[in-house]
Design a protein around this motif. Sequence first.
Motif, PDB file in Angstrom:
ATOM      1  N   ARG A 430      60.021  37.153  52.305  1.00  0.00           N
ATOM      2  CA  ARG A 430      58.706  36.530  52.203  1.00  0.00           C
ATOM      3  C   ARG A 430      57.677  37.630  52.306  1.00  0.00           C
ATOM      4  O   ARG A 430      57.854  38.595  53.032  1.00  0.00           O
ATOM      5  CB  ARG A 430      58.459  35.581  53.373  1.00  0.00           C
ATOM      6  CG  ARG A 430      59.236  34.334  53.357  1.00  0.00           C
ATOM      7  CD  ARG A 430      58.722  33.449  54.466  1.00  0.00           C
ATOM      8  NE  ARG A 430      57.453  32.854  54.067  1.00  0.00           N
ATOM      9  CZ  ARG A 430      56.466  32.560  54.903  1.00  0.00           C
ATOM     10  NH1 ARG A 430      56.588  32.853  56.174  1.00  0.00           N
ATOM     11  NH2 ARG A 430      55.377  31.997  54.477  1.00  0.00           N
ATOM     12  N   ALA A 431      56.568  37.448  51.600  1.00  0.00           N
ATOM     13  CA  ALA A 431      55.488  38.424  51.715  1.00  0.00           C
ATOM     14  C   ALA A 431      54.761  38.155  53.022  1.00  0.00           C
ATOM     15  O   ALA A 431      53.909  37.287  53.114  1.00  0.00           O
ATOM     16  CB  ALA A 431      54.529  38.274  50.537  1.00  0.00           C
ATOM     17  N   GLU A 432      55.138  38.833  54.061  1.00  0.00           N
ATOM     18  CA  GLU A 432      54.544  38.632  55.376  1.00  0.00           C
ATOM     19  C   GLU A 432      54.575  39.950  56.113  1.00  0.00           C
ATOM     20  O   GLU A 432      55.503  40.733  55.957  1.00  0.00           O
ATOM     21  CB  GLU A 432      55.363  37.606  56.159  1.00  0.00           C
ATOM     22  CG  GLU A 432      54.658  36.307  56.409  1.00  0.00           C
ATOM     23  CD  GLU A 432      53.743  36.340  57.623  1.00  0.00           C
ATOM     24  OE1 GLU A 432      53.170  35.304  57.927  1.00  0.00           O
ATOM     25  OE2 GLU A 432      53.601  37.415  58.266  1.00  0.00           O
ATOM     26  N   HIS A 433      53.560  40.183  56.920  1.00  0.00           N
ATOM     27  CA  HIS A 433      53.555  41.435  57.675  1.00  0.00           C
ATOM     28  C   HIS A 433      54.329  41.315  58.971  1.00  0.00           C
ATOM     29  O   HIS A 433      54.907  42.280  59.441  1.00  0.00           O
ATOM     30  CB  HIS A 433      52.118  41.874  57.949  1.00  0.00           C
ATOM     31  CG  HIS A 433      51.392  42.265  56.701  1.00  0.00           C
ATOM     32  ND1 HIS A 433      51.730  43.380  55.977  1.00  0.00           N
ATOM     33  CD2 HIS A 433      50.367  41.681  56.035  1.00  0.00           C
ATOM     34  CE1 HIS A 433      50.938  43.476  54.925  1.00  0.00           C
ATOM     35  NE2 HIS A 433      50.108  42.453  54.927  1.00  0.00           N
ATOM     36  N   GLU A 457      56.904  39.961  45.160  1.00  0.00           N
ATOM     37  CA  GLU A 457      55.829  40.086  46.126  1.00  0.00           C
ATOM     38  C   GLU A 457      56.269  40.664  47.466  1.00  0.00           C
ATOM     39  O   GLU A 457      55.457  41.111  48.249  1.00  0.00           O
ATOM     40  CB  GLU A 457      55.206  38.702  46.382  1.00  0.00           C
ATOM     41  CG  GLU A 457      54.707  38.014  45.134  1.00  0.00           C
ATOM     42  CD  GLU A 457      53.362  38.550  44.663  1.00  0.00           C
ATOM     43  OE1 GLU A 457      52.952  39.603  45.174  1.00  0.00           O
ATOM     44  OE2 GLU A 457      52.748  37.937  43.796  1.00  0.00           O
TER      45      GLU A 457
END
Lengths: 541, 1023
Positions: A430-433, A457
């Motif tokens: 997932r695009a998450e920091h 992504e």
Amino acid sequence: MARFTKVQARTRSGKDPAALLPATAGHAPCALTAAPAQLWLCLYLPQLPLEARATRPDRSQPDSSQKVPLVICAEQGRSTLVVTPNALAAARGVRSGMPASSALALVPELVIESRSVPLEAAALTRLAIWAAQFTPTVSSSAGNALLLEIQGSLRLFGGLEALQTRVAQGLGALGHEARIACAPTARAALWLARSGVHRPVQTILELRQVLAGVHVRHLEWPERTVQALLQMGVTTVGDCVRLPREGFARRLGPGCLRQLDQAYGRHPEPQQLHVLPVRFAAELELPMETTAVSLLLEGFNQLFHSLRQSLESRQASVRSVRCRLTHPDGRETDLHLGVGHAAGPATGSTTGPATGMGLLSGLLRLRLEAMALPAPVTGLAVQADLDSRQVLAGTDLLGKDLQPDGGLHALLERLRARLGGQAVQGCALRAEHRPESAWRAVSDPLAEFGSKGATSEACIVVRSRPLWLLPAPELLGLITGRPAWHGVLALEHGPERIESGWWDGGDVRRDYYRASNPQGAMLWVYTDLRTQAWYLQGIFG
Amino acid sequence: MSAYAELHCISNFTFLRGASHPAELVGRAAALGYNALALTDECSVAGIVRAHVAARGRALQLLIGSEFRLADGLCLVVLAADREGYAALCGLITRGRRAAEKGSYHVVRSDFEQLPAGCLLLWLPPECPESRDANWLRDHFGGRIWLAVELHADGNETSRRAQLVAFAEAAGIPPVAAGDVHMHVRGRRAVQDTLTAIRRRSPLACGSTGLYPNGERHLRTLTELQRIYPDPLLAATVQIAERVHFSLDELRYQYPRELVPSGHTPASWLRYRTLQGVRERWPAGASADLLKLVDRELGLISEMRYEAYFLTVDDIVCFARNQGILCQGRGSAANSAVCFCLGITEVDPAHMPLLFERFISRERNEPPDIDVDFEHERREEVIQYIYARYGRDRAALTATVITYCPRSALRDVGRALGLSEAQLSRVTRNLQWWDGRAVAPERIREAGFDPASPLMHRLVTLVGQLIGFPRHLSQHVGGFVIAEEPLCRLVPIENASMADRTVIQWDKDDLDEMGLLKVDVLALGMLSAIRRSFTLLREHKGRGLSLHTVPAEDPAVYAMICRADTMGVFQIESRAQMAMLPRLKPRTYYDLVIEVAIIRPGPIQGDMVHPYLRRRNGEEPVTYPSPEVRQVLERTLGVPIFQEQVMQLAVVAAGFTPGEADQLRRAMAAWRRRGGLGHFEERLIDGMRARNYSAEFARQIFNQICGFGEYGFPESHAASFALLVYVSAWLKQHEPAAFTCALLNSQPMGFYAPSQLVQSARRAGVEVRPVEVNCSAWDCTLEARTDGQFALRLGLRLVSGLGQDAGEQVVRQRDGQPYRTVQDLHERAGLPRQELGALAAAGALVGIAGHRHRARWAVAGAELPLPLLPVLHISEGLPLLRAPTEAQDIAADYQSLGLTLGRHPLALLRPRLRRVAISTAMELQEVGNGVRVRTAGIVTTRQRPASAGGVTFVTLEDETGYINLIVWRQLAERQRRVLLEARLLGVWGQLQRQGDVLHLVARRLEDLSSLLGPLQTPSRDFS
């Protein structure tokens, strides 16, 4: 699945195209007062979208549709319109056809669900099958309504009244609210049902009187046509038939005129009859009781073989197969085999036409080997619903397999068969920091494969991240003020600051470091910028 | 501690990226002790003036720059080091913006190659900078290009820094530290994330695509910077800043010169033009007094060197007059003898002596201000004339910065937080235009959400922060900037969303700050209506009138105004004005000037209305605290009503210099938006105390100033408006048919819909004839009656669904030969069936087809002949169609025309209303003060002025007249939905009578709209 076949209904054909409308007709198609050749019962289901919803498979909680105001909505163009409000919503002024936003204005706590056409079709199909007990002539082609030709059934069921009562009771028991009407033509029965005329109409003469009072809104003609009629002050079917025939056709189209003729029995109306779904079922008596997997498999393979023949002859496929083992005491054991892609006659044709069945056979072997049979087996049976939609598969012109990842699918099915469906999960980026949120479990990893969310992504993750994350970050002790995990840690790389996630209440503010302990383990640790505490979150392999 | 200059910083004028206002950035940078701050919004300098104002008086150098993303991916920051550099930067932005759709830009390398030495550049390197790019940059910008090293705690700072420094050395481009600043403090992180999500249209929870991993992109402390960057990189920032020698204060502006013919100076030409005007206005010769006045004004204009400004306006007005476009100037300089002579205004200085001196003074170095109103439908011609006359590089419209309001902020933030569209419309539906600039928790609760839930808390907090953020640039309604040199050397120009329009990047406050002069070219519907009235009177009665020649001070006109019979009259037709007229009883032109200015939010909130009324009616003595104050306030009986008076008070009573008073005016205009009158409060009150005014008086004056806020109305505008009030009232009194006709042809405008205007005209005895395909023109017209009067014939323009082209085609093809049948109409006018249907719906085919149902039938059957085939006339029998009932006809009239000439709908409902004891408007007239009544009417207007403390004014209409309803805030909250949605509103209320003014104070509301049902669905009937 249901299949529809066009059947020419046995109605009289219209005669003279220039003839005037029935009301002014000089001759009648049949005796005005005698029993007509056909009698149609229409079951109109205004609440079908709501009723179909109750059968929604993903509904884990008990149905709440009666306790809260709820509407079924559908997108139309750019706006969302109410299709069906439930009783609570209707009581507060929500009407079908109004925009969802207006409905919300009336009832702020309104629950909005979107319409599911497949569910409705399935519900209608079930009803059609149920209705087949009253007559062989059942049509479900007129949206939200069933048409039953019952002239021939009247005697059997003890007259119209008795039949109607049985139908109504049956529908009620099935949880459907229906408006039932009865008329000598299918079209008229439909119109009367929609406009709420319950009194059965059995003769053409009566039909003329009753039809004349039906409002043009209930004909479900295109909105433009209805508007045009209303603007001319034409509000009922009776008003329509007073108009000159050619003028009417020229202004409103021949289709409307034909429907009027059909309603009055001046023009035949073929109905699409409902045809029952096709199901494969076969069983096999074993020559002797056995628990031997090899023998059972051999038996099943015979049954699979005839399934395959059946599929081939119908150009159909199956998505799942039920295998049943019968025990001497009459107990049964059911095994449900899913086939990732529909197994059809041509599936996997690179290695021979029988591979689809080979896959089934392989899966079954795994299941049988993994389970303990409760008792010896005396009989076998295989059941499957045939799906005729899937026909094109196999290879392209150059012989390349049109279904990639066949091997992976097979592997997955095999793993699931061996470990249980829940035990096999995929993992996607997932695009998450926040590291703990930067991946997620997916039930079908192959579906994720190559889909855009996963690959394009999510490249945030790539740099200097360990593959092994702890289930939850572990608080580290301090030795002389320095974080320690099996010895004091040496911070080798960092800090990488991550401040993110406020939107779901999980805001983090952390400085991450790569650290090593005296044993040489490479660790991923962070210090929480709010508390200054140290945590271990991951370990580099 | 080393010094630092931030060279790369964007504000929220880089829409949906920057998360702080320019002033916040400047304030923070100054507080942190930065030497300089460069505001480098992306291809924009729209926020620079605000930063400039904020930096005034602070020890912070403000650098002007802009960030660019080139079409090939290269990223650069350009800083303006001198005037030439600034002009080049503006030119670059203009080129980039004009080469792309509104809201985006397109720049390529060749655009940069021409940049002069006054432009300094920073290169924002990508992940792996390429030496090819470095070579190009060094070749073109050697000595003024730096490599920006921007580090944001991504874990690889050390290696990244080393990599970039090494690369810079190899490439021969010196490295410099920079911050890529997006917010002034770390606390704006959530706002910045939200803006990113809005920009990328992807909710935050769906994977934080494109979000920054942390909040490092803020103005960091010097200590932090020192930890991150080696000294040489920090020192380089200051060295670059020191190379900049440019501030916005250097911008000089010059008015265009071409208006002065050779051989003349601006002064001599203005004098020549003015004296020309004197001869036209007073052919018999002007009075000596007037000539003296003109002379004095010209002297003052010359002294201030404003000739070019007056000549510019004169030129525009001349153009309009030659085109027959009615126009009228207003504003501080407009009400002068010079402007009267030039024809810019029609307010005769004889009516208002001395005004000019009040508006332009030597001491206040305040630019002249002339707004010119034009007929609203013809203003575009004027705008295009200005573009043509000065060229697009020298004339452009002022921008308006569109900012987030609660509704748009809720919508955008809600989407970013993942609320569904249904949830969003649930929340935003609940917000009304009067709910102000914050989102109250009650609104959230009403929408069915718990305001205390974390999600709603986040929503409300972020919305609060986002409100007031600029969202995009739009065009100002008509503020033109015209300059001698190309404008794009002063400020960038970009495309507006309207075709053929360009706007500059600054708004009117920015222009004010920069001292750039602008001319407001505004649109005013009433001017169109007045011009049309004049034209009708000339054509039908041979009477030539102009604004100037309408008979002045006619007692009959004032009598009508005092009766508040002013529907359709300019300005004084609103509910509040109508309520005031019988109390103020205007008898002279100057009374109208006061009337126009006093019913404004400013005077109402400053509580000036009632003192003025009491004094005027002799209920309270007129007193002045000092002779100086008397001089300022005498004409308004000691109560400050005009904006100018407040400023003069500040001078005479509080000892402000004229310059300070001007600053006060600006602060007043903006304090609501920008917050705080700050030090002015102290200054004012102390100043007045020191001059022996009572604390009470001082406080009162200050409160009045606050109340004035941005709504204070200048006398100079009121004077011009009052003339239009008088002229329109005169027309209504003496020429109601022509006036109503002109109003209908100028719709939409004003407070009232055609229905009310037509009813008002019929009450005044005007015969109104229906729309008829064989009689009506596109516009409404006058038809001569046998008695010499004129009847008003409704025009095809009222028919909804009929396009103007089609309507004019019908009239053109008729050409003296009436249409005989619908088929005939169809063939000759060639109308599509849909537009024929519109005519049928309007009842315009009665003459050729019979009642509406027959007309519909005929329209549905009309067919155009096929090419090459002879027209085949099908003969059909008459269909058996019922005639519509009266109720159906009325409903259809409303649906198509918005009005009916038949009975009022409530007349049909009356028997039913009677049964439940609902009184008519007329019956209410007979009821005494304080009596409780029940009534009902069709809602024609709802109004909730910001100044009225939450009171909603509703006007109800029935077949006998109007009912003025007052709904207090509490009731409005309780019955919000009924109040908002009822079309037919029933009321229990208490009558309030003040002299001739009648109000009904609502106690309970009832939605009776269902009784009107058929008014919208013409298929059913009333009953």
